[in-house]
Design a protein around this motif. Sequence first.
Motif, PDB file in Angstrom:
ATOM      1  N   ASN A 136       0.966  -1.287  -0.032  1.00  0.00           N
ATOM      2  CA  ASN A 136       0.053  -0.048  -0.040  1.00  0.00           C
ATOM      3  C   ASN A 136       0.824   1.317  -0.039  1.00  0.00           C
ATOM      4  OD1 ASN A 136      -2.223  -1.455   0.034  1.00  0.00           O
ATOM      5  ND2 ASN A 136      -2.566  -1.612   2.276  1.00  0.00           N
ATOM      6  N   SER A 137       1.778   1.314   0.900  1.00  0.00           N
ATOM      7  CA  SER A 137       2.887   2.542   0.951  1.00  0.00           C
ATOM      8  C   SER A 137       3.522   2.829  -0.489  1.00  0.00           C
ATOM      9  CB  SER A 137       3.727   2.335   2.133  1.00  0.00           C
ATOM     10  OG  SER A 137       4.645   1.184   1.869  1.00  0.00           O
ATOM     11  N   ARG A 138       4.186   1.702  -1.185  1.00  0.00           N
ATOM     12  CA  ARG A 138       4.596   1.782  -2.240  1.00  0.00           C
ATOM     13  C   ARG A 138       3.643   2.258  -3.368  1.00  0.00           C
ATOM     14  NH1 ARG A 138       8.139  -3.639  -3.412  1.00  0.00           N
ATOM     15  NH2 ARG A 138       8.626  -2.355  -5.373  1.00  0.00           N
ATOM     16  N   LEU A 139       2.534   1.537  -3.550  1.00  0.00           N
ATOM     17  CA  LEU A 139       1.528   2.192  -4.487  1.00  0.00           C
ATOM     18  C   LEU A 139       1.380   3.637  -4.291  1.00  0.00           C
ATOM     19  CD1 LEU A 139      -0.908  -0.949  -4.820  1.00  0.00           C
ATOM     20  CD2 LEU A 139       0.804   0.054  -6.640  1.00  0.00           C
ATOM     21  N   LEU A 140       0.953   4.169  -3.022  1.00  0.00           N
ATOM     22  CA  LEU A 140       0.577   5.269  -2.724  1.00  0.00           C
ATOM     23  C   LEU A 140       1.681   6.358  -3.263  1.00  0.00           C
ATOM     24  CD1 LEU A 140      -1.221   7.300  -1.404  1.00  0.00           C
ATOM     25  CD2 LEU A 140      -0.025   6.949   0.855  1.00  0.00           C
ATOM     26  N   THR A 141       2.838   6.055  -3.050  1.00  0.00           N
ATOM     27  CA  THR A 141       4.057   6.898  -3.389  1.00  0.00           C
ATOM     28  C   THR A 141       3.958   7.322  -4.824  1.00  0.00           C
ATOM     29  OG1 THR A 141       5.449   6.375  -1.251  1.00  0.00           O
ATOM     30  CG2 THR A 141       6.544   7.347  -2.909  1.00  0.00           C
ATOM     31  N   VAL A 142       3.947   5.967  -5.344  1.00  0.00           N
ATOM     32  CA  VAL A 142       4.139   6.106  -7.116  1.00  0.00           C
ATOM     33  C   VAL A 142       2.882   6.476  -7.590  1.00  0.00           C
ATOM     34  CG1 VAL A 142       4.378   4.755  -8.939  1.00  0.00           C
ATOM     35  CG2 VAL A 142       5.639   4.085  -7.223  1.00  0.00           C
ATOM     36  N   ILE A 143       1.822   6.531  -7.238  1.00  0.00           N
ATOM     37  CA  ILE A 143       0.455   6.977  -7.745  1.00  0.00           C
ATOM     38  C   ILE A 143       0.446   8.501  -7.398  1.00  0.00           C
ATOM     39  CG2 ILE A 143      -1.881   6.536  -8.131  1.00  0.00           C
ATOM     40  CD1 ILE A 143      -1.519   3.590  -7.635  1.00  0.00           C
ATOM     41  N   ASP A 144       0.704   8.756  -6.203  1.00  0.00           N
ATOM     42  CA  ASP A 144       0.513  10.209  -5.973  1.00  0.00           C
ATOM     43  C   ASP A 144       1.636  11.071  -6.673  1.00  0.00           C
ATOM     44  OD1 ASP A 144      -0.498  12.184  -4.377  1.00  0.00           O
ATOM     45  OD2 ASP A 144       1.216  12.192  -2.814  1.00  0.00           O
ATOM     46  N   ALA A 145       2.619  10.705  -6.980  1.00  0.00           N
ATOM     47  CA  ALA A 145       3.760  11.533  -7.718  1.00  0.00           C
ATOM     48  C   ALA A 145       3.040  11.639  -9.172  1.00  0.00           C
ATOM     49  CB  ALA A 145       5.113  10.801  -7.447  1.00  0.00           C
ATOM     50  N   ALA A 146       2.728  10.547  -9.612  1.00  0.00           N
ATOM     51  CA  ALA A 146       1.994  10.370 -11.283  1.00  0.00           C
ATOM     52  C   ALA A 146       0.916  11.284 -11.107  1.00  0.00           C
ATOM     53  CB  ALA A 146       1.603   9.043 -11.576  1.00  0.00           C
TER      54      ALA A 146
END
Length: 331
Positions: A136-146
Motif C-alpha cells: 500500500n505504501s509503495r503504491l501510494l508513493t508512486v501514484i501520488d507522484a504520477a
Amino acid sequence: MGYFALALVVLAIVIVFSIVKIVPQGREFTIERFGKYTRTLSPGISLLTPFVERIGRRMNMMEQVLDVPQQEVITKDNAMVKVDAIVFIQVMSASAAAYRVENLPYAITQLCSTNLRTVVGSMDLDEVLFQRDNINSRLLTVIDAATEPWGVKVNRIEIKDLTPPVDITNAMARQMKAERERRAVITEAEGEKQAAIARAEGAKQAAILQAEGRKEAAFRDAEAREREAEAEAKATAMVSEAIARGDVNAINYFVAQKYVEAFAELARNPTAKTVIVPAEMSGLVGTIAGLGELVGLARDQQVERRDARPPVVARPVDPPRAPRNAVPPTE
C-alpha cells in the motif's frame, strides 16, 4: 405586440439564467470565454458575461473512492495471485483536473492497475501475503507522484482482496496446521518441564524440612538426655552427700528404686513366659544392711576427724515386698 413582449420576457429570463450561476458546496466550475479557460468559480453565486462566458467543467472537489478491478498478477516466484484495490482521491485543482487529463477516474484506475502489477510482480508470494502495508505504501508513493500534475491528491490505497491459487491455499492450510501442532507440542513439553521442576522443587523442600525436623528432634533428644544425665548426677550427688552425713535412708531408697525398676522391666519382657518372684527377699535386705554398716563406718571416721557428736546408726528401710506367688503374664 403581445407576442413580442412575451418573447422579450423569455429572452430576459434566459439571459438572467445564463448570467447568474450558483455553485454548490463541494463543487467548483471552470469558466471558458470563447472556449478558453479563464477562471474557476468557487461555491456561491457568481455572474457571467452573457453570450461570452460559459461553464466549462463541473468538478467534484470532495474525496472520491475509485474501485480498481481484480486482475491476475504473477509474483516473483511465479505464483499467480488475484488482486484488487480501492483508491481514495481528492481533486485539489479544478482547472488541472479538467484540462490536463481526459476522463480522470479512468486514468487513475488504469494507473493503479499497472503499478499494482509492477509492485506485486517484484515480490515473492510470502511477501505479498504478509506485507500488504508495504504494498500500500509503495503504491501510494508512486501514484501520488504520477497524479500530482493532474491536480489530484491520492490520500490512500488499500489492497481489498488478495487470492492465491487453490493449491497454494491448501498448502498454506497444511502448513498452518503443522505449525499449530508444533506449537501445541512445544507448549505441552514446556508444561511438563515446568511440572517436573515444580515436583523436584517440592521434593527438595520436603527433604529439607524432613532433615530440619530430624535435626531438631535429635537436638531435643540430646537436650533431654543431657537434662536426664544432669538430674541423675544431681540425684547421685545428693545421695552421696546424704551418705556422708550418715543418712542411710537415702541409699536404701536409691537401691530399692533401681530394684523395682529392674523387676518391672523383667515383667514387661515379651519373651518371658513366666516371671519367678523370690519367696524371701532376705538377700536384698542383707545387701542393704551391709551397705548400712559401710555407711556407718564412714560416718564414724568422719565424726572422729571432725570431733562431732556421737554417730547415730540409722535403721535401714525394707523395700516393698513382692507377692510370693507371681502369676505368669498372659501372651
